[in-house]
Enzyme design. Structure first.
Site, PDB file in Angstrom:
ATOM      1  N   HIS A 119     -18.650  73.137  -7.333  1.00 18.77           N
ATOM      2  CA  HIS A 119     -17.199  73.140  -7.622  1.00 18.77           C
ATOM      3  C   HIS A 119     -16.943  73.481  -9.092  1.00 18.77           C
ATOM      4  CE1 HIS A 119     -16.637  70.795  -3.822  1.00 18.77           C
ATOM      5  NE2 HIS A 119     -17.809  70.304  -4.190  1.00 18.77           N
ATOM      6  N   SER A 136     -11.540  94.477 -28.996  1.00 20.22           N
ATOM      7  CA  SER A 136     -10.115  94.602 -28.702  1.00 20.22           C
ATOM      8  C   SER A 136      -9.483  95.520 -29.725  1.00 20.22           C
ATOM      9  CB  SER A 136      -9.477  93.214 -28.764  1.00 20.22           C
ATOM     10  OG  SER A 136      -8.091  93.323 -29.031  1.00 20.22           O
ATOM     11  N   LYS A 151     -12.465  89.825 -31.265  1.00 16.43           N
ATOM     12  CA  LYS A 151     -12.861  89.794 -29.860  1.00 16.43           C
ATOM     13  C   LYS A 151     -14.154  90.540 -29.560  1.00 16.43           C
ATOM     14  CE  LYS A 151     -11.036  88.325 -26.754  1.00 16.43           C
ATOM     15  NZ  LYS A 151      -9.979  88.900 -25.911  1.00 16.43           N
ATOM     16  N   GLU A 194     -17.123  92.301 -16.038  1.00 16.15           N
ATOM     17  CA  GLU A 194     -15.754  92.322 -15.511  1.00 16.15           C
ATOM     18  C   GLU A 194     -15.537  93.535 -14.618  1.00 16.15           C
ATOM     19  OE1 GLU A 194     -12.628  90.527 -18.570  1.00 16.15           O
ATOM     20  OE2 GLU A 194     -13.996  91.909 -19.551  1.00 16.15           O
ATOM     21  N   GLN A 213     -14.928 112.882  10.082  1.00 15.07           N
ATOM     22  CA  GLN A 213     -15.068 113.562   8.791  1.00 15.07           C
ATOM     23  C   GLN A 213     -14.643 112.641   7.641  1.00 15.07           C
ATOM     24  OE1 GLN A 213     -14.039 117.812   8.478  1.00 15.07           O
ATOM     25  NE2 GLN A 213     -12.552 117.175   6.930  1.00 15.07           N
TER      26      GLN A 213
END
Ligand code: ARG
Length: 468
Positions: free
Chosen positions: A164, A285, A291, A298, A330
């Site tokens: 979890h 970024s 960043k 991703e 096709q």
């Protein structure tokens, strides 16, 4: 040079037509812009077919020689990029055949004896997918090696295992890596299996009923490396199970890659901070200078939608089709090509990323010290002292609640404190409460105990032929 007079529409099939095909229809029905990818297989199939026709007196030796040379010349031109594909010739099969006839005349026009485009396209597609199975198998082998290398490198180091996405029990990093080794191993088995099932030649089924001409399907099959021939001409001309199966296998691979990507994305956050994905595999970024983004995982995760979509397309495509060939079929190639491109690119780049991945072992080990992760071990300890498991679960639950209130971990509790929850708890309890004790106690088959993980690692290295 005598060319067959296919009057009417001017097509190779135009004899019974009196009007020219509408340009809009040519545009709508053409597949040459994508099925040109099959050229090599089409030519190999035609060469094997021609050789068989010559052996059975349908072509002379001289005709076979000019056909073979003509096909080789076409192949060379396609490879050099000088071959002109014509949309009005619809697909790769007729582009090549027409070009052959234009080059060598009537002998070329004999090539299509005892063959239909229905078995021809099935042949090309199977030969193509057989190669793609091999390619994917090699890539799966590569990614499995990367996991085994990581497992070897980090053997003995621990991390939290999650259920979890909540800290559950401490595990070996190597155990986590070998989990992926298993997953991609199943993918590999599925590809091997898929290859086996598709490796039967459809050629000679002709349109759908077989042919009256004296052919030898087995001979062509042998020449093309097939294990045999398909058994029923009607089944064969409309069968695309092999393409669905292959794409289904691709979907499973991409799902596995996507799950791995999700973990890498999480692990590379400042919140987890478990891994360093090499700068080579990240981007920045355009506005936030600080960043470093995990774009590769991703994108791989994002691309799973394409592969699932391809599978859905194929399944829907065949759903309502009566036997045998229908022109709908096709539509089978583009989704398969896209699945191939996506999965092969994703596997290759993920392997490279893994080869450059560094785990932050101190951070990972520190994370196992928080969250009462050895609670199950305490319950097991009580079970060994004859406390029924359900009762033990309750006892440990209360001890955990006590820790939460106190803001400490289970091993921080004194023997006296622990004694409040059960009188059977003695000094030896601290062995099971330690992370190392917990991990290494899990020696059940398939468990995360060091001994088991080492065995699994050695077995994997042996299987991959990596000597230690
Ligand atoms: N371009 C067709 C395909 O990809 C080839 C087979 C056409 N057969 C036919 N009878 N029209 O499926």
């Amino acid at each position: 040079m005598t060319e067959p007079n296919n009057s009417g529409s001017g097509k190779m099939w135009g004899g019974r037509f009196s009007e020219k095909t509408a340009a809009s229809v040519e545009a709508f029905t053409a597949s040459i812009h994508y099925d040109s990818r099959l050229y090599r297989y089409d030519i190999a199939g035609s060469k094997a077919h021609a050789a068989m026709l010559a052996d059975h007196g349908i072509l002379t030796r001289e005709e076979l020689a000019v056909i073979t040379d003509g096909l080789s010349a076409i192949e060379k031109e396609i490879e050099q990029g000088t071959f002109v594909f014509r949309r009005e010739l619809e697909d790769i099969h007729m582009n090549i055949e027409k070009s052959l006839v234009e080059r060598i005349g009537p002998a070329g026009a004999k090539l299509h004896s005892a063959r239909s485009r229905n078995d021809q396209v099935a042949l090309d597609f199977k030969l193509y997918l057989r190669d793609q199975c091999d390619e994917t198998i090699a890539l799966l082998d590569g990614i499995r090696k990367a996991f085994v290398m990581l497992a070897r490198k980090y053997l003995g180091h621990v991390m939290p295992g999650y259920t979890h996405l909540q800290r559950a029990q401490p595990v070996q990093i190597a155990h986590h890596m070998l989990a992926y080794y298993e997953m991609f191993g199943r993918d590999l088995d599925r590809m091997v299996d898929c290859r086996k099932r598709l490796n039967l030649s459809p050629l000679g089924c002709a349109a759908m009923a077989g042919t009256g001409l004296p052919i030898d399907r087995e001979q062509v099959a042998r020449a093309l490396g097939f294990a045999g021939v398909t058994a029923n001409s009607m089944d064969t001309s409309g069968d695309r199970d092999f393409a669905i199966e292959f794409t289904s296998n691709c979907t499973m691979i991409q799902l596995h890659l996507s799950r791995l990507s999700e973990e890498l994305v999480l692990w590379s956050t400042q919140e987890f901070d478990f891994v360093n994905i090499s700068d080579k595999f990240c981007t920045g970024s355009s506005i936030m200078p600080q960043k470093k983004n995990p774009d590769i995982p991703e994108l791989i995760r994002g691309k799973s939608g394409r592969v699932v979509g391809s599978l859905m397309t194929l399944i829907t495509l065949v759903k309502g089709l009566p036997l045998t060939y229908n022109r709908d079929l096709q539509e089978d190639k583009e989704p398969v090509f896209d699945a191939v491109d996506t999965v092969t690119a994703s596997l290759a780049i993920m392997t490279e990323l893994l080869e450059n991945l560094a785990f932050k072992i101190e951070r990972m080990a520190a994370a196992t010290m928080k969250g009462c992760m050895t609670a199950t071990d305490l319950a097991d300890y009580l079970v060994l002292k004859n406390v029924p498991f359900r009762e033990a679960h309750g006892i440990v639950g209360r001890a955990v609640a006590y820790c939460l209130e106190k803001g400490c971990e289970l091993p921080d509790l004194t023997l006296k404190e622990l004694g409040q929850f059960s009188e059977v708890i003695a000094k030896d309890v601290y062995e099971v409460l330690s992370v190392e004790g917990s991990v290494n106690s899990r020696i059940s088959t398939g468990g995360t105990g060091l001994q088991r993980v080492e065995e699994a690692l050695v077995a994997a290295e042996q299987q991959l032929g990596i000597a230690q």
